[in-house]
Design a protein around this motif. Structure first.
Motif, PDB file in Angstrom:
ATOM      1  N   UNK A 100       0.814  -1.212   0.000  1.00 50.29           N
ATOM      2  CA  UNK A 100       0.000   0.000   0.000  1.00 50.29           C
ATOM      3  C   UNK A 100       0.854   1.271   0.000  1.00 50.29           C
ATOM      4  N   UNK A 101       0.367   2.280  -0.721  1.00 54.57           N
ATOM      5  CA  UNK A 101       0.942   3.623  -0.702  1.00 54.57           C
ATOM      6  C   UNK A 101      -0.166   4.625  -0.383  1.00 54.57           C
ATOM      7  N   UNK A 102       0.148   5.601   0.440  1.00 58.89           N
ATOM      8  CA  UNK A 102      -0.803   6.672   0.753  1.00 58.89           C
ATOM      9  C   UNK A 102      -0.118   8.015   0.574  1.00 58.89           C
ATOM     10  N   UNK A 103      -0.927   9.023   0.253  1.00 58.69           N
ATOM     11  CA  UNK A 103      -0.470  10.398   0.386  1.00 58.69           C
ATOM     12  C   UNK A 103      -1.523  11.167   1.168  1.00 58.69           C
ATOM     13  N   UNK A 104      -1.073  11.864   2.214  1.00 61.10           N
ATOM     14  CA  UNK A 104      -1.941  12.746   2.970  1.00 61.10           C
ATOM     15  C   UNK A 104      -1.903  14.113   2.292  1.00 61.10           C
ATOM     16  N   UNK A 105      -3.055  14.624   1.907  1.00 57.22           N
ATOM     17  CA  UNK A 105      -3.105  15.933   1.256  1.00 57.22           C
ATOM     18  C   UNK A 105      -2.730  17.021   2.254  1.00 57.22           C
ATOM     19  N   UNK A 106      -2.426  18.206   1.742  1.00 53.89           N
ATOM     20  CA  UNK A 106      -2.117  19.334   2.625  1.00 53.89           C
ATOM     21  C   UNK A 106      -3.264  19.598   3.589  1.00 53.89           C
ATOM     22  N   UNK A 107      -4.500  19.396   3.147  1.00 48.27           N
ATOM     23  CA  UNK A 107      -5.666  19.599   4.015  1.00 48.27           C
ATOM     24  C   UNK A 107      -5.740  18.565   5.124  1.00 48.27           C
ATOM     25  N   UNK A 108      -5.057  17.445   4.959  1.00 41.03           N
ATOM     26  CA  UNK A 108      -5.067  16.387   5.976  1.00 41.03           C
ATOM     27  C   UNK A 108      -3.902  16.535   6.948  1.00 41.03           C
ATOM     28  N   UNK A 109      -3.105  17.575   6.772  1.00 38.47           N
ATOM     29  CA  UNK A 109      -1.963  17.826   7.639  1.00 38.47           C
ATOM     30  C   UNK A 109      -2.290  18.907   8.662  1.00 38.47           C
ATOM     31  N   UNK A 110      -1.548  18.894   9.754  1.00 41.38           N
ATOM     32  CA  UNK A 110      -1.626  19.962  10.733  1.00 41.38           C
ATOM     33  C   UNK A 110      -0.541  20.977  10.380  1.00 41.38           C
ATOM     34  N   UNK A 111      -0.954  22.150   9.903  1.00 38.83           N
ATOM     35  CA  UNK A 111      -0.022  23.199   9.512  1.00 38.83           C
ATOM     36  C   UNK A 111      -0.240  24.390  10.443  1.00 38.83           C
ATOM     37  N   UNK A 112       0.766  24.713  11.223  1.00 40.45           N
ATOM     38  CA  UNK A 112       0.647  25.839  12.139  1.00 40.45           C
ATOM     39  C   UNK A 112       0.439  27.128  11.343  1.00 40.45           C
ATOM     40  N   UNK A 113      -0.580  27.881  11.714  1.00 42.73           N
ATOM     41  CA  UNK A 113      -0.998  29.110  11.025  1.00 42.73           C
ATOM     42  C   UNK A 113      -1.577  28.831   9.643  1.00 42.73           C
ATOM     43  N   UNK A 114      -1.934  27.568   9.372  1.00 45.73           N
ATOM     44  CA  UNK A 114      -2.421  27.212   8.038  1.00 45.73           C
ATOM     45  C   UNK A 114      -3.717  27.882   7.638  1.00 45.73           C
ATOM     46  N   UNK A 115      -4.520  28.287   8.604  1.00 51.29           N
ATOM     47  CA  UNK A 115      -5.796  28.946   8.296  1.00 51.29           C
ATOM     48  C   UNK A 115      -5.715  30.458   8.442  1.00 51.29           C
ATOM     49  N   UNK A 116      -4.506  30.991   8.507  1.00 52.64           N
ATOM     50  CA  UNK A 116      -4.307  32.439   8.585  1.00 52.64           C
ATOM     51  C   UNK A 116      -3.822  32.941   7.233  1.00 52.64           C
TER      52      UNK A 116
END
Length: 321
Positions: free
Chosen positions: A113-129
């Motif tokens: 199996x291979x997976x990729x977590x999208x940027x939306x599935x990551x925790x990005x500090x200040x990502x919603x600013x």
């Protein structure tokens, strides 16, 4: 043992044609995708047995039905005429699952199996600013949205996936998938700290460079000067070369899909492994501003053989790998 193209086996010369096709299919199912394809050239009977659903059902992950059920391609995948066709489809192009947050594919030669977590599935500090990060679409991305770094002095990205989702008894590596934008700054000389490991365990950390110039800048002592409203650091000159021994970081490499990737670390998924696998990217110590980076996500894939950059882009038959 070398295989010969013949219809007879053993000293008695018993013909393979007297064996039921189902018996041969059961034997092939205990090999692997690549070996099954190779054995299919032994005879027409082996070829017919190799193409049976009984063989390729065994090569598919046990939970493949629940995985494809969450895919936006579920109707198409369900309409495929055979399990072999489904297997090859999952190898040739990742499918989008989990409401667009992840992609899933298989390594063609092994079925891992291979997976990729999208940027939306990551925790990005200040990502919603919006001052620091912007969410855009990108035609070269498999996901609807990618994250564009406008400018931060505290860069922190984290992804998590349950180890039970991975193939057991498999060495995995995680990769940050990204690309620079024109005018990117603050990342060509400054290392970032990365790591991979189970949550709650001791994870080995190391430094890498998100340097799209593949180390050009780090071959020299570069002079920095703080300028602008946010004291952004810019490169304004260079001095003598840095000895190779001082450049102990790693730099990105280009993927087959046009993006760059940098390895974050390795993880061996044991049989029965349970727990959450965490992958991290941080640059929080220097205080320097950095920006001009587009993040597609974090990919987790088996580290096999030569570790192909594009495990799903391959030829029609697994035995060709």
């Amino acid at each position: 043992m070398q295989l010969k193209r013949q219809e007879n086996l053993g000293e008695a010369g018993m013909s393979l044609n007297v064996l039921p096709e189902g018996c041969i299919a059961n034997v092939l199912a205990f090999t692997g995708p690549r070996d099954a394809c190779r054995l299919s050239i032994v005879s027409s009977l082996f070829k017919s047995a190799e193409e049976s659903d009984a063989v390729w059902e065994r090569f598919l992950p046990r939970d493949y039905q629940s995985i494809i059920f969450t895919s936006d391609s579920y109707v198409l995948l369900s309409s495929l005429s055979s399990k072999k066709e489904l297997y090859l489809r999952l190898c040739e192009k990742p499918i989008i699952i989990d409401d667009g947050k992840k992609s899933f594919s298989l390594v063609k030669k092994s079925g891992k199996k291979c997976y990729m977590l999208s940027a939306r599935d990551l925790m990005i500090v200040w990502g919603d600013t919006p001052t620091y990060w912007r969410w855009n679409s990108d035609s070269s991305s498999r996901f609807r949205e990618v994250a564009e770094l406008i400018g931060v002095c505290w860069l922190e990205i984290c992804g998590k996936i349950n180890a039970t989702m991975l193939s057991p008894a498999t060495l995995y590596a995680a990769y940050l998938v990204f690309k620079p934008k024109e005018g990117s700054y603050g990342l060509d000389y400054q290392p970032v700290e990365v790591g991979v490991g189970l949550v709650g365990s001791e994870n080995g950390k190391r430094n890498v460079y998100l340097d799209s110039q593949r180390g050009r800048a780090h071959r020299y002592h570069l002079v920095r000067r703080r300028i602008g409203l946010h004291n952004r650091s810019r490169l304004v000159g260079m001095q003598e070369p840095v000895p190779a021994s001082e450049n102990n970081g790693q730099h990105p490499r280009e993927r087959g899909d046009g993006w760059l990737e940098i390895e974050l670390g390795e993880f061996f998924c044991k049989e029965g492994e349970d727990g959450e696998l965490e992958m991290s990217v941080q640059e929080v110590k220097s205080g320097d501003w950095k920006g001009g980076l587009t993040v597609e996500g974090i990919e987790i894939r088996p580290k096999e053989g030569r570790d192909s950059l594009n495990a799903f882009a391959c030829s029609e038959c697994p035995c060709s790998q």
